[in-house]
Design an enzyme around this catalytic site. Sequence first.
Site, mmCIF file in Angstrom:
data_model
loop_
_atom_site.group_PDB
_atom_site.id
_atom_site.type_symbol
_atom_site.label_atom_id
_atom_site.label_comp_id
_atom_site.label_asym_id
_atom_site.label_seq_id
_atom_site.Cartn_x
_atom_site.Cartn_y
_atom_site.Cartn_z
ATOM 1 N N ASP A 138 9.533 -0.984 -10.103
ATOM 2 C CA ASP A 138 8.171 -0.462 -10.012
ATOM 3 C C ASP A 138 8.157 0.940 -10.599
ATOM 4 O OD1 ASP A 138 8.093 1.670 -7.570
ATOM 5 O OD2 ASP A 138 9.402 0.002 -7.012
ATOM 6 N N ASP A 154 0.043 -0.970 -1.746
ATOM 7 C CA ASP A 154 1.118 -0.107 -1.227
ATOM 8 C C ASP A 154 0.631 0.579 0.041
ATOM 9 O OD1 ASP A 154 3.105 1.756 -0.730
ATOM 10 O OD2 ASP A 154 3.015 2.709 -2.703
ATOM 11 N N GLU A 184 1.930 2.734 3.073
ATOM 12 C CA GLU A 184 3.048 3.514 3.596
ATOM 13 C C GLU A 184 2.539 4.806 4.210
ATOM 14 O OE1 GLU A 184 5.416 5.676 0.330
ATOM 15 O OE2 GLU A 184 4.762 3.831 -0.687
#
Length: 301
Positions: free
Chosen positions: A100, A189, A191
């Site tokens: 990534d 994503d 997080e």
Amino acid sequence: MPEHRSAPARRGLPAPAGRPSALVFLCSALALLLSLLAPPATAADRAGPADRAAPSDRSEPAHPDRDWMGSTLPDHEPHARAGQGHAPRPRLSASVEGVDVSSHNGNVDWQTLWNSGVRWAYVKATESTSYTNPYFAQQYNGSYNVGMIRGAYHFATPDTSSGAAQAAHFLAHGGGWSRDGKTLPGALDMEYNPYGAACYGKSASAMVDWVRDFFAAYHAKTGRDPVIYTSTSWWKACTGNYAGFGAANPLWIPRYGSSVGELPAGWGFYTMWQYTSTGPTVGDHSVFNGAYDRLKALANG
């Protein structure tokens, strides 16, 4: 006979001259002055309550170029701090190497990665509703041009706007999907907050609702269920270890070391495992859990 006339209607007494009339004049002049000094009305001022956008909880991200998959983990999870050295590729019966990237990688040498065995990639496209990756075209098209299967990901900031709004921004700036055998479904994503409280000031139920909102908006436009990138520790802390997404959304888990460790509730297996943040060329390296034909199947939907 004398003529009888009705009495004239009584009129109110005239206002005394002087102070009251001067006061009226002064108030009128002051109102005119204030109207001249006031700024012109904007569209937002003229809009009704239903037309006004709901205020965000905080301002837009200050350093989105420093936010990428796993960038917040070293401040919160011991395995990420310990895993800053290069970790060997996991030994799995069938796997496909991937990476990534985001703007912090700049222009990526995709041919070198291809020659080393990398066959898939995810590229950061967006963050919140204001940021787009300035290197996206080179990274997204460059990986495709060397033969990789690639997809785009969105770095979530649940305290700046709704999940649906961020999904729309993502879809409008590279996060779409097509059944060409070379495009992976978009990834979300989730997080730790790089700007404040780890869970963005949201309760576990509110966080689950935010993720569901993003997923629903993405699925409505593409027909695909997004991949979710998240760590087990964050998922437990910020969603209460919610188990409702495992049946539909592929899991991409970061865990730097020789074992993937415990998975979040609801997932019996992982689809992708980010096993190091210091791999060759770009840092973040992952493995797809399966053979290449299964990777192509994920791309094809």
